[in-house]
Motif scaffolding. Structure first.
Motif, mmCIF file in Angstrom:
data_model
loop_
_atom_site.group_PDB
_atom_site.id
_atom_site.type_symbol
_atom_site.label_atom_id
_atom_site.label_comp_id
_atom_site.label_asym_id
_atom_site.label_seq_id
_atom_site.Cartn_x
_atom_site.Cartn_y
_atom_site.Cartn_z
ATOM 1 N N ARG A 41 0.837 -1.192 0.000
ATOM 2 C CA ARG A 41 0.000 0.000 0.000
ATOM 3 C C ARG A 41 0.876 1.248 0.000
ATOM 4 O O ARG A 41 0.677 2.166 -0.790
ATOM 5 N N ASN A 43 4.128 1.566 -0.724
ATOM 6 C CA ASN A 43 5.016 1.667 -1.887
ATOM 7 C C ASN A 43 4.247 2.064 -3.149
ATOM 8 O O ASN A 43 4.675 2.956 -3.884
ATOM 9 N N ASP A 85 11.208 -0.341 11.733
ATOM 10 C CA ASP A 85 10.373 -1.508 12.062
ATOM 11 C C ASP A 85 11.166 -2.431 13.000
ATOM 12 O O ASP A 85 12.185 -3.011 12.601
ATOM 13 N N ARG A 87 10.534 -5.246 14.145
ATOM 14 C CA ARG A 87 10.374 -6.698 13.971
ATOM 15 C C ARG A 87 11.573 -7.344 13.293
ATOM 16 O O ARG A 87 11.656 -8.554 13.178
ATOM 17 N N HIS A 88 12.508 -6.502 12.808
ATOM 18 C CA HIS A 88 13.753 -7.056 12.272
ATOM 19 C C HIS A 88 14.937 -6.224 12.761
ATOM 20 O O HIS A 88 14.762 -5.090 13.220
ATOM 21 N N MET A 109 5.333 -4.728 -4.674
ATOM 22 C CA MET A 109 6.187 -5.446 -3.723
ATOM 23 C C MET A 109 5.689 -6.880 -3.724
ATOM 24 O O MET A 109 4.495 -7.130 -3.653
HETATM 25 C C1 LIG Z 1 11.286 -7.072 6.081
HETATM 26 C C2 LIG Z 1 10.504 -5.812 6.052
HETATM 27 C C3 LIG Z 1 10.227 -5.195 4.833
HETATM 28 C C4 LIG Z 1 9.504 -4.010 4.772
HETATM 29 N N1 LIG Z 1 9.269 -3.426 3.567
HETATM 30 C C5 LIG Z 1 8.607 -2.257 3.513
HETATM 31 C C6 LIG Z 1 8.389 -1.610 2.271
HETATM 32 O O1 LIG Z 1 8.776 -2.090 1.211
HETATM 33 N N2 LIG Z 1 7.740 -0.422 2.286
HETATM 34 C C7 LIG Z 1 7.289 0.157 3.442
HETATM 35 O O2 LIG Z 1 6.714 1.232 3.374
HETATM 36 N N3 LIG Z 1 7.476 -0.448 4.625
HETATM 37 C C8 LIG Z 1 8.118 -1.628 4.696
HETATM 38 N N4 LIG Z 1 8.319 -2.229 5.900
HETATM 39 C C9 LIG Z 1 7.778 -1.585 7.096
HETATM 40 C C10 LIG Z 1 6.441 -2.147 7.454
HETATM 41 O O3 LIG Z 1 5.685 -2.609 6.381
HETATM 42 C C11 LIG Z 1 5.595 -1.095 8.154
HETATM 43 O O4 LIG Z 1 6.345 -0.102 8.741
HETATM 44 C C12 LIG Z 1 4.812 -1.730 9.240
HETATM 45 O O5 LIG Z 1 4.058 -2.800 8.707
HETATM 46 C C13 LIG Z 1 3.860 -0.731 9.882
HETATM 47 O O6 LIG Z 1 2.848 -0.482 8.969
HETATM 48 P P1 LIG Z 1 1.570 0.366 9.307
HETATM 49 O O7 LIG Z 1 2.046 1.789 9.376
HETATM 50 O O8 LIG Z 1 0.647 0.094 8.164
HETATM 51 O O9 LIG Z 1 1.081 -0.171 10.619
HETATM 52 C C14 LIG Z 1 9.032 -3.411 5.977
HETATM 53 C C15 LIG Z 1 9.300 -4.033 7.203
HETATM 54 C C16 LIG Z 1 10.023 -5.220 7.252
HETATM 55 C C17 LIG Z 1 10.261 -5.883 8.585
#
Ligand SMILES: Cc1cc2nc3c(=O)[nH]c(=O)nc-3n(C[C@H](O)[C@H](O)[C@H](O)COP(=O)(O)O)c2cc1C
Length: 130
Positions: A41, A43, A85, A87-88, A109
């Motif tokens: 969403r 991207n 983020d 989570r990583h 993506m």
């Molecule tokens: C491995 C990984 C890849 C991610 N890739 C993207 C990405 O391509 N684009 C993006 O905007 N956020 C990316 N994120 C961040 C998360 O999608 C995002 O910050 C998180 O889900 C919070 O989303 P929300 O604001 O919708 O709650 C990534 C996070 C991780 C752990």
């Protein structure tokens, strides 16, 4: 004669960002799908495209590799979200800079699963010169 950008909408330079990271929470299929949905969403709305390579073993996701590309400012916003983020972790940047063309023009993506034997090859291929 050079083109004149009358409307001030001259396209921004295209950049790419690629990294490796390690998940610090278990990523179930559902969690992975949520991540993908959110990434897509964000991207897609900013003309950022790319690919997420996921290395999985029996316990779940063990490594991420991601390539994203797009207009400089939009890409910077995505990178900020990715970096913050929690989570990583252990985010290791393997490429960050201008590119002449997109590698994944049709992908907002998508997840590309990889095995232990193909992961390094897929990553190497992803970061090879465009
Ligand atoms: C491995 C990984 C890849 C991610 N890739 C993207 C990405 O391509 N684009 C993006 O905007 N956020 C990316 N994120 C961040 C998360 O999608 C995002 O910050 C998180 O889900 C919070 O989303 P929300 O604001 O919708 O709650 C990534 C996070 C991780 C752990």
């Amino acid at each position: 004669m050079p083109d004149i950008d009358v409307l001030g909408v001259e396209s921004e330079p295209l950049r790419a960002f690629a990294y490796l990271s390690t998940p610090v929470v278990p990523f179930s299929d559902d969690a992975l799908n949520d991540l993908l949905r959110s990434a897509r969403r964000f991207n897609a709305a900013r003309d950022v495209t790319g690919k997420l390579v996921v290395l999985e073993d029996d316990d779940g996701v063990t490594r991420f590799a991601q390539w994203i590309e797009g207009p400089a400012r939009a890409l910077a916003l995505c990178v900020e979200r990715i970096e913050s983020d929690t989570r990583h972790a252990d985010l290791q940047v393997i490429r960050s800079g201008p590119v002449a063309a997109r590698r994944f023009p049709g992908w907002d993506m998508a997840i590309h699963p990889a095995s232990a034997t193909t992961f390094d090859g897929v990553v190497a291929q992803a970061v090879a010169e465009v």
